[in-house]
Design a protein around this motif. Structure first.
Motif, PDB file in Angstrom:
ATOM      1  N   LEU A  28       0.662  -1.233  -0.048  1.00 54.36           N
ATOM      2  CA  LEU A  28       0.057   0.035   0.017  1.00 54.36           C
ATOM      3  C   LEU A  28       0.937   1.108   0.022  1.00 54.36           C
ATOM      4  O   LEU A  28       0.555   2.337  -0.583  1.00 54.36           O
ATOM      5  N   ALA A  29       2.037   1.236   0.834  1.00 53.86           N
ATOM      6  CA  ALA A  29       2.882   2.214   0.441  1.00 53.86           C
ATOM      7  C   ALA A  29       3.858   2.525  -0.628  1.00 53.86           C
ATOM      8  O   ALA A  29       4.363   3.496  -0.939  1.00 53.86           O
ATOM      9  N   GLY A  30       3.486   1.476  -1.494  1.00 51.00           N
ATOM     10  CA  GLY A  30       4.229   1.700  -2.709  1.00 51.00           C
ATOM     11  C   GLY A  30       5.595   0.994  -2.830  1.00 51.00           C
ATOM     12  O   GLY A  30       6.405   1.397  -4.019  1.00 51.00           O
ATOM     13  N   MET A  31       6.225   0.227  -1.708  1.00 47.24           N
ATOM     14  CA  MET A  31       7.600  -0.040  -1.676  1.00 47.24           C
ATOM     15  C   MET A  31       7.668  -1.347  -2.563  1.00 47.24           C
ATOM     16  O   MET A  31       8.737  -1.580  -2.870  1.00 47.24           O
ATOM     17  N   VAL A  35       8.796  -4.800  -7.599  1.00 47.45           N
ATOM     18  CA  VAL A  35       9.104  -6.064  -7.292  1.00 47.45           C
ATOM     19  C   VAL A  35       8.272  -6.995  -8.300  1.00 47.45           C
ATOM     20  O   VAL A  35       8.986  -8.045  -8.922  1.00 47.45           O
ATOM     21  N   HIS A  36       7.095  -6.820  -8.533  1.00 46.38           N
ATOM     22  CA  HIS A  36       6.469  -7.803  -9.377  1.00 46.38           C
ATOM     23  C   HIS A  36       5.180  -6.885 -10.090  1.00 46.38           C
ATOM     24  O   HIS A  36       4.764  -5.933  -9.129  1.00 46.38           O
ATOM     25  N   PRO A  37       4.751  -7.183 -11.050  1.00 40.62           N
ATOM     26  CA  PRO A  37       3.798  -6.223 -11.938  1.00 40.62           C
ATOM     27  C   PRO A  37       2.529  -6.270 -10.862  1.00 40.62           C
ATOM     28  O   PRO A  37       1.793  -5.153 -11.044  1.00 40.62           O
ATOM     29  N   LEU A  38       2.058  -7.492 -10.293  1.00 44.21           N
ATOM     30  CA  LEU A  38       0.946  -7.561  -9.627  1.00 44.21           C
ATOM     31  C   LEU A  38       0.789  -6.380  -8.523  1.00 44.21           C
ATOM     32  O   LEU A  38      -0.153  -5.912  -8.070  1.00 44.21           O
ATOM     33  N   PHE A  39       2.041  -6.015  -7.902  1.00 41.30           N
ATOM     34  CA  PHE A  39       2.058  -5.114  -6.867  1.00 41.30           C
ATOM     35  C   PHE A  39       1.830  -3.590  -7.314  1.00 41.30           C
ATOM     36  O   PHE A  39       1.795  -2.623  -6.615  1.00 41.30           O
TER      37      PHE A  39
END
Length: 74
Positions: A28-31, A35-39
């Motif tokens: 949620l913080a965008g960190m 890492v992965h496109p789903l995030f």
């Protein structure tokens, strides 16, 4: 009086829940966007948080059963 022991399933699911909660907050913080496109979607963080709540509730079930058994004297 018997010592109280935590059920191993409670401990395992609580640890899984903590990891999911931390990952959900980080998403949620965008960190975790790189890492992965789903995030990249904000709903991924909410899905991880909901999964963390489900893990906590799953772990609480054997804990409640253990406490009820101890109260009954088993």
């Amino acid at each position: 009086m018997k010592p109280h022991h935590w059920p191993w399933t409670f401990v395992a699911f609580s640890l899984i829940g903590l990891v999911l909660l931390a990952a959900g907050i980080a998403a949620l913080a965008g960190m975790l966007r790189g890492v992965h496109p789903l995030f990249g979607d904000d709903m991924a963080g909410w899905a991880l948080i909901v999964s963390a709540v489900a893990a906590f509730l799953t772990g609480a079930f054997p804990l409640v059963l253990r406490r009820l058994a101890e109260r009954e004297g088993a």
